[in-house]
Design a protein around this motif. Structure first.
Motif, PDB file in Angstrom:
ATOM      1  N   SER A 135      32.824 -17.092  23.385  1.00  0.00           N
ATOM      2  CA  SER A 135      34.175 -17.501  23.436  1.00  0.00           C
ATOM      3  C   SER A 135      34.885 -17.151  22.124  1.00  0.00           C
ATOM      4  N   ILE A 136      34.005 -17.048  21.132  1.00  0.00           N
ATOM      5  CA  ILE A 136      34.655 -16.468  19.866  1.00  0.00           C
ATOM      6  C   ILE A 136      34.679 -14.904  19.978  1.00  0.00           C
ATOM      7  N   LYS A 137      35.777 -14.392  19.681  1.00  0.00           N
ATOM      8  CA  LYS A 137      36.119 -12.993  19.478  1.00  0.00           C
ATOM      9  C   LYS A 137      35.203 -12.281  18.464  1.00  0.00           C
ATOM     10  N   ASP A 138      34.853 -11.203  18.625  1.00  0.00           N
ATOM     11  CA  ASP A 138      34.316 -10.172  17.471  1.00  0.00           C
ATOM     12  C   ASP A 138      35.405  -9.374  16.933  1.00  0.00           C
ATOM     13  N   ASP A 139      35.226  -8.699  15.736  1.00  0.00           N
ATOM     14  CA  ASP A 139      36.474  -7.938  15.227  1.00  0.00           C
ATOM     15  C   ASP A 139      35.727  -6.676  14.370  1.00  0.00           C
ATOM     16  N   ASP A 140      35.886  -5.691  15.134  1.00  0.00           N
ATOM     17  CA  ASP A 140      35.316  -4.413  14.891  1.00  0.00           C
ATOM     18  C   ASP A 140      35.915  -3.648  13.635  1.00  0.00           C
ATOM     19  N   ARG A 141      37.043  -4.180  12.850  1.00  0.00           N
ATOM     20  CA  ARG A 141      37.937  -3.689  12.008  1.00  0.00           C
ATOM     21  C   ARG A 141      36.803  -3.602  10.751  1.00  0.00           C
ATOM     22  N   THR A 142      37.042  -2.686   9.723  1.00  0.00           N
ATOM     23  CA  THR A 142      36.573  -2.670   8.586  1.00  0.00           C
ATOM     24  C   THR A 142      37.547  -2.889   7.420  1.00  0.00           C
ATOM     25  N   LYS A 143      38.777  -2.480   7.781  1.00  0.00           N
ATOM     26  CA  LYS A 143      39.818  -2.697   6.649  1.00  0.00           C
ATOM     27  C   LYS A 143      40.683  -3.786   7.028  1.00  0.00           C
TER      28      LYS A 143
ATOM     29  N   THR B 263      36.655 -23.720  13.331  1.00  0.00           N
ATOM     30  CA  THR B 263      37.183 -24.877  13.938  1.00  0.00           C
ATOM     31  C   THR B 263      37.045 -24.700  15.474  1.00  0.00           C
ATOM     32  N   ALA B 264      37.171 -23.569  16.189  1.00  0.00           N
ATOM     33  CA  ALA B 264      36.655 -23.527  17.483  1.00  0.00           C
ATOM     34  C   ALA B 264      35.284 -23.890  17.701  1.00  0.00           C
ATOM     35  N   LEU B 265      34.218 -23.457  16.889  1.00  0.00           N
ATOM     36  CA  LEU B 265      32.859 -23.961  16.969  1.00  0.00           C
ATOM     37  C   LEU B 265      32.970 -25.355  16.968  1.00  0.00           C
ATOM     38  N   VAL B 266      33.614 -26.273  16.223  1.00  0.00           N
ATOM     39  CA  VAL B 266      33.379 -27.721  16.166  1.00  0.00           C
ATOM     40  C   VAL B 266      33.660 -27.987  17.756  1.00  0.00           C
ATOM     41  N   LYS B 267      34.725 -27.396  18.167  1.00  0.00           N
ATOM     42  CA  LYS B 267      34.805 -27.928  19.612  1.00  0.00           C
ATOM     43  C   LYS B 267      33.784 -27.726  20.476  1.00  0.00           C
ATOM     44  N   ALA B 268      33.550 -26.563  20.318  1.00  0.00           N
ATOM     45  CA  ALA B 268      32.097 -26.091  21.265  1.00  0.00           C
ATOM     46  C   ALA B 268      31.094 -26.921  20.980  1.00  0.00           C
ATOM     47  N   ILE B 269      30.874 -27.524  19.785  1.00  0.00           N
ATOM     48  CA  ILE B 269      29.647 -28.160  19.538  1.00  0.00           C
ATOM     49  C   ILE B 269      29.803 -29.671  20.108  1.00  0.00           C
ATOM     50  N   ARG B 270      31.172 -29.880  19.949  1.00  0.00           N
ATOM     51  CA  ARG B 270      31.491 -31.432  20.598  1.00  0.00           C
ATOM     52  C   ARG B 270      31.392 -31.371  22.064  1.00  0.00           C
ATOM     53  N   ALA B 271      31.378 -30.315  22.817  1.00  0.00           N
ATOM     54  CA  ALA B 271      31.293 -30.192  24.041  1.00  0.00           C
ATOM     55  C   ALA B 271      29.825 -30.335  24.524  1.00  0.00           C
ATOM     56  N   VAL B 272      28.927 -29.561  23.712  1.00  0.00           N
ATOM     57  CA  VAL B 272      27.421 -29.520  23.756  1.00  0.00           C
ATOM     58  C   VAL B 272      27.265 -30.980  23.684  1.00  0.00           C
ATOM     59  N   LYS B 273      27.904 -31.889  22.435  1.00  0.00           N
ATOM     60  CA  LYS B 273      27.350 -33.301  22.573  1.00  0.00           C
ATOM     61  C   LYS B 273      27.594 -33.964  23.840  1.00  0.00           C
ATOM     62  N   ASP B 274      28.754 -33.472  24.387  1.00  0.00           N
ATOM     63  CA  ASP B 274      29.070 -34.526  25.641  1.00  0.00           C
ATOM     64  C   ASP B 274      28.317 -34.148  26.593  1.00  0.00           C
ATOM     65  N   ALA B 275      27.525 -32.918  26.806  1.00  0.00           N
ATOM     66  CA  ALA B 275      26.776 -32.643  27.929  1.00  0.00           C
ATOM     67  C   ALA B 275      25.563 -33.025  27.500  1.00  0.00           C
ATOM     68  N   ALA B 276      25.121 -33.243  26.324  1.00  0.00           N
ATOM     69  CA  ALA B 276      23.747 -33.690  25.924  1.00  0.00           C
ATOM     70  C   ALA B 276      23.868 -35.403  26.288  1.00  0.00           C
ATOM     71  N   THR B 277      24.901 -35.945  26.079  1.00  0.00           N
ATOM     72  CA  THR B 277      24.959 -37.483  26.309  1.00  0.00           C
ATOM     73  C   THR B 277      24.901 -37.639  27.934  1.00  0.00           C
TER      74      THR B 277
END
Length: 151
Positions: A84-92, A107-121
């Motif tokens: 879900s995180i977008k890459d960035d091909d720019r060098t400048k 910040t988006a990764l924190v949300k994804a981790i929390r979703a994993v925790k909910d799924a694990a629960t």
């Protein structure tokens, strides 16, 4: 007793998180390679430290997928298909724009981790639940460092 659907949802969320970690690792490493300007040394070292943290967790996340009976991502295309995180091909790119992008991605990764925790629960996987707390703390620390760098 959790059902097969809960386990499948956990595996899917773990693979999504794994894809995000790989994507953010490569983006952070690219910024490490391409950063320039007055804060070069500080940012070059910070980005490398963050990339190392991100990469270190990829194997742990993949092994959680396997321990839950699933298959992990197998290729660059499978990573791209799940991230879900977008890459960035720019060098400048302006150094502070790099910092902002990485802050937002972590910040988006924190949300994804929390979703994993909910799924694990839901799946009854207390090992992944506990690990997710550590992953959240690490991501929040990266957000904090990047935010303070922009101040």
């Amino acid at each position: 007793m959790p059902g097969d659907n809960a386990k499948k949802a956990l595996i899917d969320s773990l693979n999504g998180l794994l894809a995000d970690y790989f994507t953010l690792y490569l983006k952070t490493k690219s910024y490490h390679w391409h950063v320039a300007g007055p804060n070069f040394r500080e940012l070059h070292l910070l980005f490398d430290e963050h990339a190392t943290e991100l990469f270190a967790l990829t194997d742990i996340i993949a092994e959680r997928v396997r321990k839950n009976g699933g298959n992990t991502l197998t290729s660059i295309s499978s990573i791209a298909g799940k991230a879900s995180i977008k890459d960035d091909d720019r060098t400048k790119i302006d150094a502070m724009d790099m910092v902002k992008a990485l802050r937002d991605d972590n910040t988006a990764l924190v949300k994804a981790i929390r979703a994993v925790k909910d799924a694990a629960t839901e799946a009854g996987d207390n090992a992944t639940e506990g690990l997710a707390d550590d992953w959240t703390d690490q991501a929040e620390q990266r957000v904090w460092f990047l935010t303070q760098t922009m101040a």
